[in-house]
Motif scaffolding. Structure first.
Motif, PDB file in Angstrom:
ATOM      1  N   LEU A  65       0.843  -1.196   0.000  1.00 35.17           N
ATOM      2  CA  LEU A  65       0.000   0.000   0.000  1.00 35.17           C
ATOM      3  C   LEU A  65       0.874   1.239   0.000  1.00 35.17           C
ATOM      4  O   LEU A  65       1.894   1.287   0.684  1.00 35.17           O
ATOM      5  CB  LEU A  65      -0.884   0.021   1.247  1.00 35.17           C
ATOM      6  N   ASP A  66       0.469   2.246  -0.770  1.00 39.63           N
ATOM      7  CA  ASP A  66       1.033   3.589  -0.684  1.00 39.63           C
ATOM      8  C   ASP A  66      -0.036   4.437  -0.007  1.00 39.63           C
ATOM      9  O   ASP A  66      -1.187   4.463  -0.462  1.00 39.63           O
ATOM     10  CB  ASP A  66       1.350   4.165  -2.061  1.00 39.63           C
ATOM     11  N   VAL A  67       0.311   5.108   1.062  1.00 42.18           N
ATOM     12  CA  VAL A  67      -0.655   5.911   1.808  1.00 42.18           C
ATOM     13  C   VAL A  67      -0.139   7.341   1.917  1.00 42.18           C
ATOM     14  O   VAL A  67       1.054   7.600   1.779  1.00 42.18           O
ATOM     15  CB  VAL A  67      -0.904   5.313   3.215  1.00 42.18           C
ATOM     16  N   SER A  68      -1.062   8.255   2.164  1.00 36.27           N
ATOM     17  CA  SER A  68      -0.679   9.650   2.396  1.00 36.27           C
ATOM     18  C   SER A  68      -1.646  10.237   3.402  1.00 36.27           C
ATOM     19  O   SER A  68      -2.741   9.707   3.622  1.00 36.27           O
ATOM     20  CB  SER A  68      -0.698  10.453   1.086  1.00 36.27           C
ATOM     21  N   GLY A  69      -1.239  11.346   4.003  1.00 33.01           N
ATOM     22  CA  GLY A  69      -2.066  11.995   5.007  1.00 33.01           C
ATOM     23  C   GLY A  69      -3.311  12.598   4.395  1.00 33.01           C
ATOM     24  O   GLY A  69      -3.353  12.974   3.229  1.00 33.01           O
ATOM     25  N   GLN A  77       4.136  14.122   9.522  1.00 34.58           N
ATOM     26  CA  GLN A  77       3.222  13.944  10.649  1.00 34.58           C
ATOM     27  C   GLN A  77       2.652  12.525  10.664  1.00 34.58           C
ATOM     28  O   GLN A  77       2.519  11.910  11.720  1.00 34.58           O
ATOM     29  CB  GLN A  77       2.085  14.967  10.592  1.00 34.58           C
ATOM     30  N   GLU A  78       2.326  12.012   9.483  1.00 35.11           N
ATOM     31  CA  GLU A  78       1.788  10.654   9.391  1.00 35.11           C
ATOM     32  C   GLU A  78       2.832   9.624   9.795  1.00 35.11           C
ATOM     33  O   GLU A  78       2.515   8.640  10.470  1.00 35.11           O
ATOM     34  CB  GLU A  78       1.242  10.358   7.999  1.00 35.11           C
ATOM     35  N   VAL A  79       4.075   9.834   9.408  1.00 36.25           N
ATOM     36  CA  VAL A  79       5.138   8.905   9.816  1.00 36.25           C
ATOM     37  C   VAL A  79       5.205   8.849  11.333  1.00 36.25           C
ATOM     38  O   VAL A  79       5.249   7.765  11.930  1.00 36.25           O
ATOM     39  CB  VAL A  79       6.497   9.304   9.197  1.00 36.25           C
ATOM     40  N   GLU A  80       5.182   9.991  11.992  1.00 39.47           N
ATOM     41  CA  GLU A  80       5.247  10.027  13.457  1.00 39.47           C
ATOM     42  C   GLU A  80       4.025   9.365  14.081  1.00 39.47           C
ATOM     43  O   GLU A  80       4.138   8.626  15.066  1.00 39.47           O
ATOM     44  CB  GLU A  80       5.409  11.469  13.955  1.00 39.47           C
TER      45      GLU A  80
END
Length: 122
Positions: A65-69, A77-80
Motif C-alpha cells: 500500500l502507498d498511503v498519504s495523510g 506527521q503521518e510517519v510520526e
C-alpha cells in the motif's frame, strides 16, 4: 473487467493487525467480526481483509500500500503518528527538497509507503 473486493493480508494475528490498520486509516472493523476470528474484515474506501495463516512472512511483499495523510496532515506527521501506533521505519527515502517517501513496516512486517499528501505535492 473485474472488481477488486479486498486487499488481503496473510498474518498471524488478524484482529490485532486489523486494529492497527483501523487506527491508521480510520476504517471500521466489520461488526460481524470477532476478536478470535481467523478472518477479520476492515471496511473502508478499500476493504482490507486479514486472514490467519500458519507461516510467517519470509520475503519482501510483491504488492504494498502507498498511503498519504488526509485532513491536512503531512507525510512527516503521518510517519510520526504511525510510529506511535506500532509501525517501524524500514527505509527513509525523503529528499532534502521535500520529495520522497518513507517505507514502513506494520506490526507483522508488511511494507507500506508513506507519501506526501496531495497538498504537499501541489
Amino acid at each position: 473487467m473485474i472488481d477488486i473486493d479486498y486487499v488481503t493480508f496473510d498474518c498471524a494475528r488478524p484482529y490485532e493487525l486489523a486494529a492497527f490498520w483501523r487506527d491508521a486509516t480510520g476504517f471500521e472493523i466489520s461488526p460481524e467480526t470477532g476478536a478470535d476470528d481467523d478472518e477479520v474484515l476492515l471496511l473502508g474506501k478499500v476493504n482490507l481483509l486479514f486472514i490467519r495463516v500458519p507461516e510467517g512472512k519470509a520475503v519482501k511483499n510483491r504488492v504494498h500500500l502507498d498511503v498519504s495523510g488526509s485532513e491536512g496532515s503531512t507525510r512527516d506527521q503521518e510517519v510520526e503518528r504511525l510510529l506511535a501506533l506500532g509501525a517501524t521505519v524500514q527505509a527513509d527515502r525523503r529528499a532534502p527538497d521535500g520529495s520522497g517517501w518513507v517505507t514502513m513496516l506494520d506490526p507483522e512486517g508488511n511494507e507500506f509507503c508513506v507519501c506526501r499528501s496531495e497538498a504537499e505535492r501541489e
